[in-house]
Design a protein around this motif. Structure first.
Motif, short mmCIF file in Angstrom:
data_model
loop_
_atom_site.label_atom_id
_atom_site.label_comp_id
_atom_site.label_asym_id
_atom_site.label_seq_id
_atom_site.Cartn_x
_atom_site.Cartn_y
_atom_site.Cartn_z
N ALA A 195 9.05 14.49 -20.62
CA ALA A 195 8.86 15.85 -21.16
C ALA A 195 9.86 16.15 -22.27
CB ALA A 195 8.99 16.88 -20.04
N ARG A 196 11.05 15.54 -22.23
CA ARG A 196 12.01 15.73 -23.34
C ARG A 196 11.45 15.19 -24.65
NH1 ARG A 196 17.33 16.87 -23.24
NH2 ARG A 196 17.77 15.35 -24.90
N GLU A 197 10.53 14.25 -24.55
CA GLU A 197 9.92 13.65 -25.74
C GLU A 197 8.53 14.22 -25.99
OE1 GLU A 197 10.04 9.42 -25.31
OE2 GLU A 197 12.05 9.47 -24.42
N ARG A 198 8.20 15.29 -25.28
CA ARG A 198 6.88 15.93 -25.40
C ARG A 198 5.75 14.96 -25.07
NH1 ARG A 198 7.38 20.42 -30.34
NH2 ARG A 198 8.86 21.74 -29.20
N LYS A 199 6.02 14.16 -24.05
CA LYS A 199 4.99 13.32 -23.46
C LYS A 199 4.73 13.90 -22.08
CE LYS A 199 6.63 9.23 -25.95
NZ LYS A 199 7.25 7.88 -25.81
N TRP A 200 3.52 14.32 -21.83
CA TRP A 200 3.22 15.11 -20.63
C TRP A 200 2.48 14.26 -19.61
CZ3 TRP A 200 6.14 18.96 -21.96
CH2 TRP A 200 6.22 19.34 -23.31
N GLU A 201 3.20 13.89 -18.56
CA GLU A 201 2.61 13.04 -17.52
C GLU A 201 1.92 13.89 -16.46
OE1 GLU A 201 5.91 10.61 -16.34
OE2 GLU A 201 5.75 9.33 -18.13
N THR A 202 1.01 14.73 -16.93
CA THR A 202 0.20 15.59 -16.06
C THR A 202 -1.21 15.02 -15.99
OG1 THR A 202 -0.44 16.99 -17.92
CG2 THR A 202 1.56 17.63 -16.71
N ALA A 203 -2.04 15.64 -15.16
CA ALA A 203 -3.42 15.15 -15.01
C ALA A 203 -4.18 15.24 -16.33
CB ALA A 203 -4.13 15.96 -13.93
N HIS A 249 0.00 20.69 -27.60
CA HIS A 249 0.70 20.15 -26.43
C HIS A 249 0.34 20.81 -25.10
CE1 HIS A 249 3.42 17.43 -28.54
NE2 HIS A 249 3.58 18.36 -29.47
N THR A 250 -0.46 21.85 -25.10
CA THR A 250 -0.67 22.57 -23.84
C THR A 250 -2.14 22.77 -23.54
OG1 THR A 250 -0.73 24.87 -24.65
CG2 THR A 250 1.45 23.87 -24.35
N GLN A 251 -2.36 23.15 -22.30
CA GLN A 251 -3.71 23.48 -21.82
C GLN A 251 -3.59 24.71 -20.93
OE1 GLN A 251 -6.01 20.96 -18.83
NE2 GLN A 251 -6.98 20.34 -20.73
N GLY A 252 -4.63 25.54 -20.93
CA GLY A 252 -4.67 26.70 -20.04
C GLY A 252 -4.09 27.96 -20.62
N PHE A 253 -3.79 27.95 -21.93
CA PHE A 253 -3.16 29.14 -22.51
C PHE A 253 -4.07 30.36 -22.47
CE2 PHE A 253 -2.76 31.89 -26.25
CZ PHE A 253 -1.52 32.44 -25.98
N GLU A 305 13.06 21.89 -3.73
CA GLU A 305 11.72 21.32 -3.56
C GLU A 305 10.69 22.13 -4.35
OE1 GLU A 305 9.27 18.30 -2.24
OE2 GLU A 305 11.41 18.52 -1.85
N SER A 306 10.93 23.44 -4.49
CA SER A 306 10.03 24.26 -5.30
C SER A 306 9.98 23.75 -6.74
CB SER A 306 10.48 25.72 -5.29
OG SER A 306 10.37 26.28 -3.99
N THR A 307 11.10 23.26 -7.25
CA THR A 307 11.14 22.68 -8.59
C THR A 307 10.31 21.40 -8.65
OG1 THR A 307 13.30 23.60 -9.16
CG2 THR A 307 12.65 21.57 -10.27
N SER A 308 10.51 20.52 -7.67
CA SER A 308 9.84 19.22 -7.74
C SER A 308 8.36 19.31 -7.42
CB SER A 308 10.52 18.21 -6.81
OG SER A 308 10.52 18.66 -5.49
N VAL A 309 7.90 20.45 -6.90
CA VAL A 309 6.47 20.70 -6.75
C VAL A 309 5.92 21.38 -7.99
CG1 VAL A 309 4.74 22.02 -5.45
CG2 VAL A 309 6.52 20.76 -4.24
N ALA A 310 6.68 22.33 -8.55
CA ALA A 310 6.19 23.14 -9.66
C ALA A 310 6.11 22.38 -10.98
CB ALA A 310 7.10 24.36 -9.83
N LEU A 311 7.18 21.69 -11.34
CA LEU A 311 7.26 21.13 -12.69
C LEU A 311 6.32 19.96 -12.95
CD1 LEU A 311 11.06 21.42 -13.60
CD2 LEU A 311 9.17 22.99 -14.06
N PRO A 312 6.03 19.07 -11.97
CA PRO A 312 5.03 18.04 -12.28
C PRO A 312 3.68 18.62 -12.69
CG PRO A 312 6.28 17.42 -10.35
CD PRO A 312 6.67 18.83 -10.67
N GLU A 313 3.34 19.79 -12.16
CA GLU A 313 2.07 20.42 -12.52
C GLU A 313 2.10 21.03 -13.91
OE1 GLU A 313 1.13 23.24 -9.51
OE2 GLU A 313 0.73 21.72 -7.97
#
Length: 764
Positions: A619-627, A325-329, A191-199
């Protein structure tokens, strides 16, 4: 009764994982569990086209399987399921539940396969055989009454081995009943994975597929014992090492499978002393020190990049990927620069030099796999641990390219698949609107109970009824003695199982035990022999066909049992064709596709694809379904504070002769433990500081003051190579030391890898 307190001896285990030791262990298992001919015949079809998907771990299945596409643990699980031993009605006539509660887990499961529906009779303290009609009528009346009173007081638990078809039917049963109380074994592991990775990357699962191992340049392993938990992966690791791919391992114990491997299918390695060294660098991180270790890696990479930019040399980080591709660096990098090396070394138990060496290995690789298991997820900061692996991979663009990605290794053989088809307590993760459209009802919209909330509800009495689709809930969960005592106050307990276990011998009000087919067995329904499907750790769906005769003609399939309970306990619904689904599981797969058309397009036509039908993974296609629409760097929390030096950190472990709560024997050859599981592994200096010697009995007490004494006094001390301040003991024997509230902060996964304890000599 078995004796579990024989003093263990511990000379170093001299052999690699696999090899002749594995072949011997499989042979012993096949003979010990009976039905050797049936087992050998089944092994020929294990993980093969037209055969069955292994009932043990969820590791990926190759599109070009070897002649023997199974590992030692998979063979043991097959022998365990195909045993010729039977727990028939005369067995229960001979034993009261009070007597059976004194038996070990090994002895209970060793009674053999269940064959008849059973109901507990409190006047005789025994299970009595009943007909299937009587069982479904009685269970239906009890569930319907509880539904009328309060549907939220009933829990529908799933262990992780049920097929996609049964899991879909089960989640629909729960929602038609009126709740989202669908805890499963994911709540206790990933469950730690399924909470962590969507973010961080926008998907709740890993991004690695089997062919990525052929293209990787480096593999980083965190808290996963491949030799015990997923031995088939050793073939991919061996092939990587033969290409000179470095493997850097972070694990508190030197596990044999992560040190060296002899391939049982290689004539050279079987007929010569040849073997494959697996880890090129092995870092024995302290229990709870993973956050600091990962910080050290990221800090070195960022500061090395700072130096390279200042010197105008080649950058260390992938700045193009980070920018696009990223934010927050920037905030993450500032936090890493500010991290103190002395604190990193203290918390991780590793030297700066060792971490810098590992970081250089990472920096020199073009494509890196980050593999982890419950050694990261079962901590108070389990979510942060996973997100730090994601951060590490994002620094050099190691998500969404061949040979790179993040790879959580799942345990039960379909635990990931159950979530894919709706087994979740979180309403936002279930397609409730689509279910409402398909089945003409209003699904519940409130959050259901996960495993921790279920345990809390059993303890406080708000859970009144429990339906278990497989598993051994009371052994797998924390606070076993407290939960077992509260379990007796339930109004209803219904367990669907292949074998007897501890949960079954603790009656809860009206108690029923229903025998089901195993996946290896032929599932004959009105429409003929049925095929089921499962999802592996890499997100690929596979067909699975039973190949062995059922243990008894009276046993029913899980799907048939779920449908019968639904019909007996719910009002009629013409839109839900329970009987048609049981007659032909292809119709369930059509319903699954109708519910998730984007995920299961052409499911019935494509699920026999070699290597499995891959699930879409943005995510394998570098499409990020994050907020933000980008992959997100996450700043880690502070390292765990230094506790009283007298407090040690306990991690629970599996043996090589075990799968989750199923214990095949009392031996653990990789750790040279024989005839017992009641041991406590300790660093020799920690032993000396407490006046303990090899073989002494230890008193282990949980160092959490909440008004309950949690203590074990029957563990023998064994000196072992693990970091100072860390101790180890077997799961589930050490679960009584873990409070229900001791869990990961965001995901509520029990923190079984870092339980604070006091250790002293037990009173004579």
């Amino acid at each position: 009764m078995d004796s579990q307190n024989t003093a263990p001896t511990l000379p170093p285990y001299p052999h690699p994982a696999g090899g002749w030791g594995s072949i011997k262990a499989v042979g012993v298992s096949v003979v010990r569990d009976g039905a050797p001919l049936a087992t050998v015949n089944a092994l020929r079809k294990q993980n093969q086209p037209g055969g069955f998907a292994c009932v043990s771990c969820a590791w990926a299945k190759s599109s070009k399987p070897k002649h023997a596409e199974f590992c030692e643990n998979g063979a043991k699980a097959t022998a365990w399921e195909l045993t010729d031993k039977r727990a028939e009605p005369d067995f229960f006539a001979a034993h009261t539940l009070s007597e059976l509660r004194q038996w070990s887990d090994l002895e209970l499961e060793g009674a053999g396969r269940l064959t008849e529906p059973l109901r507990y009779d409190p006047t005789t303290d025994r299970y009595q055989s009943v007909s299937w009609d009587e069982a479904f009528a009685g269970i239906g009346r009890a569930l319907a009454a509880q539904r009328a009173a309060d549907p939220r007081a009933t829990v529908f638990y799933a262990s992780g081995r049920a097929s996609l078809e049964t899991s879909y039917m089960y989640q629909l049963l729960a929602r038609l009943y009126g709740n989202n109380n669908l805890p499963d074994s994911s709540n206790m592991c990933h469950e730690s994975t399924s909470v962590a990775l969507p973010e961080t990357i926008g998907v709740p699962v890993g991004t690695v597929r089997l062919d990525d191992f052929e293209h990787t340049d480096a593999i980083f392993f965190f808290g996963q014992n491949v030799g015990v938990s997923s031995p088939r992966m050793l073939h991919q690791l061996q092939q990587a090492r033969q290409r000179n791919v470095p493997i850097v391992t972070f694990n508190p114990l030197k596990e044999v499978g992560l040190v060296h491997f002899a391939n049982p299918q290689s004539p050279v390695q079987m007929l010569t002393p040849a073997e494959t060294a697996i880890s090129t660098q092995y870092l024995q991180v302290r229990n709870g020190g993973d956050l600091a270790a990962l910080t050290g890696l990221c800090k070195w990479l960022i500061e090395a990049d700072d130096a390279a930019r200042a010197a105008q040399t080649a950058p260390v980080l992938d700045h193009g990927f980070v920018a696009e591709h990223t934010q927050g660096f920037d905030a993450f990098a500032a936090a890493m620069r500010a991290a103190d090396w002395a604190e990193i070394e203290r918390s991780s138990g590793l030297t700066r030099a060792a971490l810098e060496q590992a970081a250089r290995t990472y920096a020199q690789a073009r494509a890196v796999l980050g593999i982890y298991g419950m050694g990261l997820t079962q901590h108070r900061e389990g979510v942060a641990n996973v997100q730090m692996v994601s951060n590490l991979l994002l620094l050099r663009g190691n998500i969404g390219r061949p040979g790179a990605g993040i790879c959580p290794v799942r345990g039960h053989s379909n635990v990931q698949g159950q979530r894919t088809v709706g087994i979740t307590e979180k309403p936002e993760l279930a397609p409730l609107d689509k279910l409402a459209e398909l089945y003409a009802f209003e699904p519940p919209r409130d959050k259901g109970r996960n495993t921790v909330a279920t345990c809390e509800g059993i303890l406080d009495g708000s859970v009144r009824a429990f339906v278990g689709l497989g598993g051994n809930f009371l052994r797998a969960t924390p606070d076993t003695p407290r939960l077992a005592a509260a379990w007796r106050k339930l109004d209803l307990s219904v367990q669907v199982a292949t074998r007897l276990n501890f949960t079954h011998v603790v009656p809860g009000g009206d108690t029923w035990l229903l025998p089901c087919l195993g996946r290896i067995e032929i599932d004959q329904q009105a429409g003929g022999p049925q095929t089921v499907s499962v999802e592996d750790s890499t997100g690929c769906f596979h067909a699975s066909d039973g190949v062995a005769d059922p243990a008894a003609p009276s046993i029913r399939s899980e799907a048939a049992i779920v449908a019968a309970i639904a019909k007996a306990s719910l009002p009629p619904n013409a839109r839900v064709p329970w009987d048609d689904w049981v007659a032909d599981y292809a119709r369930v797969r059509d319903a699954i596709e109708a519910t998730w058309p984007d995920v299961f397009e052409g499911f019935n036509q494509r699920f026999r694809a070699p290597g499995g039908l891959p699930k879409p993974n943005a995510a394998r296609e570098r499409k990020w379904e994050t907020a933000s629409g980008k992959a997100q760097f996450q700043r880690p929390p502070p390292f765990p504070a230094e506790t009283d030096a007298r407090v040690l950190r306990l991690m629970t472990l599996r043996s090589d002769d075990q799968f989750n709560t199923s214990v095949y024997s009392l031996d653990d050859r990789f750790r040279n433990i024989w005839g017992t599981r009641k041991v406590l592994f300790m660093h020799p200096q920690d032993m000396a500081a407490r006046g303990l010697a090899d073989g002494d009995m230890a008193e282990v007490t949980t160092a959490i003051d909440d008004g309950f004494l949690r203590q074990l006094t029957d563990l023998r001390v064994v000196p072992f190579d693990l970091p100072r301040g860390s101790v180890g003991g077997y799961f589930p024997e050490c679960n009584p030391l873990m409070p229900v509230q001791h869990h990961a902060l965001q995901s509520q996964v029990p923190a079984a890898k870092n339980i604070p304890v006091h250790v002293a000599r037990a009173a004579a």
